[in-house]
Design a protein around this motif. Structure first.
Motif, mmCIF file in Angstrom:
data_model
loop_
_atom_site.group_PDB
_atom_site.id
_atom_site.type_symbol
_atom_site.label_atom_id
_atom_site.label_comp_id
_atom_site.label_asym_id
_atom_site.label_seq_id
_atom_site.Cartn_x
_atom_site.Cartn_y
_atom_site.Cartn_z
ATOM 1 N N THR A 141 -2.084 6.920 -5.334
ATOM 2 C CA THR A 141 -2.462 5.709 -4.623
ATOM 3 C C THR A 141 -2.426 4.471 -5.510
ATOM 4 N N SER A 142 -2.150 4.657 -6.798
ATOM 5 C CA SER A 142 -2.010 3.508 -7.692
ATOM 6 C C SER A 142 -0.565 3.002 -7.750
ATOM 7 N N GLU A 143 0.307 3.584 -6.930
ATOM 8 C CA GLU A 143 1.722 3.191 -6.940
ATOM 9 C C GLU A 143 1.948 1.934 -6.099
ATOM 10 N N ALA A 144 2.964 1.156 -6.485
ATOM 11 C CA ALA A 144 3.205 -0.149 -5.858
ATOM 12 C C ALA A 144 3.507 -0.032 -4.366
ATOM 13 N N ASP A 145 4.311 0.961 -3.955
ATOM 14 C CA ASP A 145 4.651 1.045 -2.530
ATOM 15 C C ASP A 145 3.429 1.401 -1.692
ATOM 16 N N HIS A 146 2.465 2.074 -2.324
ATOM 17 C CA HIS A 146 1.251 2.401 -1.578
ATOM 18 C C HIS A 146 0.357 1.165 -1.426
ATOM 19 N N TYR A 147 0.309 0.310 -2.425
ATOM 20 C CA TYR A 147 -0.421 -0.953 -2.291
ATOM 21 C C TYR A 147 0.162 -1.749 -1.121
ATOM 22 N N ARG A 148 1.493 -1.764 -1.047
ATOM 23 C CA ARG A 148 2.160 -2.510 0.029
ATOM 24 C C ARG A 148 1.790 -1.935 1.400
ATOM 25 N N ALA A 149 1.786 -0.608 1.512
ATOM 26 C CA ALA A 149 1.462 0.025 2.791
ATOM 27 C C ALA A 149 0.010 -0.244 3.183
ATOM 28 N N SER A 150 -0.903 -0.157 2.223
ATOM 29 C CA SER A 150 -2.332 -0.364 2.509
ATOM 30 C C SER A 150 -2.586 -1.794 2.968
#
Length: 501
Positions: A95-104
């Motif tokens: 969850t520390s990955e960039a694409d996950h920040y974007r999704a959240s």
């Protein structure tokens, strides 16, 4: 194009090393994923680590490191465990990955656009260990009058400005959804718990924190990071391509199965579907809450000192023996108990003595007495009877695995193994070698077909061992393949004394 099947585990909270419960969930999900691939489905299987939240911040502080350093170190333990346990995941998400920040942030913006987020002040009970808010009526009293969560974890009174999600707005829509989709929550006992909780009334949920900064920043609200469960649950969408890969999202979402522990059913069947309803995103098809693993019947805890390292068990007894035991002896959806003795007893009885011995003596006999090849022989009704029994056993495995009755599936498969052992004892190819070689070849050919069918069927449970066995059998129908003297696939296990014995 193959029919898609998207399966996830819960993403594991890495403020400590993995325990046997984490391993069990991964193994069960892996067996389901491998089974669905066998059925011709286009499987996407995701697991990973949930790395934000106050608990990670506090643990990192006690170790004099940053939360990200702790997350990097601990997440690597879960990734290594997945590799060692032969977990065939298509993505290990962090969850520390960039694409996950974007999704959240994208799902947050959708909920905000719906008018379902508002700024207010939170005052209430919070469990750091659970990363969960609790109402007063849910608390229980511990020793010395200490207030505890329903999970028995300490709670503390928290005051801070936070964003709230209008969870109360979704009480009736959730109840309507449960009624229209009775298989959304499984098993039935979990469904009943959730129904009672939602029928009791939902209050709005605090979904941001300002007391720490290790998390996904709230869009347009400096100083706020998302409540860890908003971010954690969104990982399932991240893996499916949300928000930027519309083609991938259309293929894999909604997820077919979220496989989780029973202690986090509320988050997945109340909060998560409410967030998705708010964001106008389809809900997953099913959430299955499995039970806990108990060490010799007792719940594991660090204070008691009975937490078991799954890697040590796998190293001691073998990955496939551990996988087989967990999927055979634990009734899926219920709590189960384990011990070294139970693992050894089950693996020896089923894998070594029954299936392994069947394969070993059949292949050894062919290699030694038939120059590695089986000729066409004289068939008998007993041959067709055996193959029908094996087909019935394997079909029962398929049917029960499809319904997530994993232990019943393995039990059904074993009836095919027992039938083969009864057949070889009754037909006695070692005696036929002297009295009726033509009949002997038919018996051996029948056994090869049955063993191959059983080996293919059980592959989702014991993938490495099944692959070795099928390699020794050779390609189906290849008359030129010679069976070499076999190496035992399932060596007999010996109980290992524990270090503190």
């Amino acid at each position: 194009m193959a029919d898609p099947f998207y399966i996830t585990t819960a993403i594991h909270y890495p403020n400590g090393k993995p325990h046997i419960g984490h391993a069990y969930e991964m193994i069960a999900a892996d067996a389901i994923a491998r089974f669905q691939r066998q059925q011709g489905r286009d499987v996407f299987f995701q697991t990973g680590t949930d790395e934000h939240g106050l608990k990670m911040v506090q643990t990192a502080r006690t170790r004099d490191m940053t939360a990200r350093e702790l997350a990097d170190e601990m997440s690597s333990h879960f990734r290594v465990m997945a590799e060692k346990l032969d977990i065939s995941c298509d993505r290990f998400i962090r969850t520390s990955e960039a694409d996950h920040y974007r999704a959240s942030q994208a799902i947050w913006e959708k909920m905000a656009a719906k008018g379902d987020l508002y700024l207010d002040r939170y005052e209430g009970w919070y469990s750091v260990r659970d990363e969960a808010f609790y109402e007063e009526k849910e608390l229980v009293e511990g020793e010395g009058g200490q207030k505890l969560s329903p999970q028995g974890t300490p709670v503390e009174w928290t005051k801070e400005e936070t964003w709230f999600f209008r969870l109360s707005k979704y009480q009736q829509p959730l109840l309507d959804f449960y009624a229209a989709n009775p298989d959304f929550i499984r098993p039935e006992s979990r469904r009943n718990e959730v129904l009672r909780f939602v029928e009791g009334g939902l209050v709005d949920l605090s979904v941001s924190r300002t007391s720490f900064d290790w998390g996904v920043p709230v869009p347009g609200s400096p100083g706020h990071v998302m409540y860890v469960w908003v971010d954690a649950l969104t990982n399932y969408l991240t893996g499916a391509g949300f928000p930027d890969d519309a083609e991938r999202l259309a293929r894999y979402w909604p997820a077919d199965l979220h496989l989780i522990g029973k202690d986090i059913v509320r988050f997945h069947t109340v909060y998560w579907p409410a967030f998705l309803m708010s964001a106008d995103i389809a809900l997953p098809k099913q959430v299955f809450g499995h039970g806990f693993l108990l060490n010799r019947g007792e719940k594991m805890s660090k204070s008691v000192g009975n937490v078991v390292d799954p890697m040590e068990l796998a190293e001691t007894y073998g990955v496939d023996a551990l996988r087989y035991f967990l999927l055979r002896d634990v009734s899926f959806g219920q709590d189960g108990t384990f011990s070294d003795e139970a693992i050894v007893t089950r693996a020896n009885a089923d894998l070594s003595n029954s299936f392994g011995n069947l394969a070993q003596r059949t292949l050894s006999f062919i290699a030694k007495n038939c120059e590695g090849t089986v000729q066409a022989g004289r068939a008998d009704d007993a041959d067709a009877v055996l193959l029908a029994e094996v087909d019935t056993a394997c079909a029962a495995f398929t049917r029960t695995f499809q319904d997530l009755a994993l232990s019943q599936g393995v039990e059904a498969w074993m009836t095919g193994v027992f039938a083969c052992n009864q057949y070889i004892d009754a037909q006695a190819p070692w005696a036929l070698r002297k009295t009726d070689p033509e009949r002997m070849h038919a018996v051996l050919g029948t056994l090869l077909k049955a063993i191959r069918r059983l080996g293919v069927t059980i592959e989702p449970v014991v993938p490495t061992s099944a692959a070795k066995l099928l390699a020794q059998l050779g390609p189906d129908g290849d008359a030129d393949f010679k069976i070499a003297p076999p190496t035992p696939i399932f060596p007999r296990l010996e109980l290992q004394a524990s270090e503190d014995a």
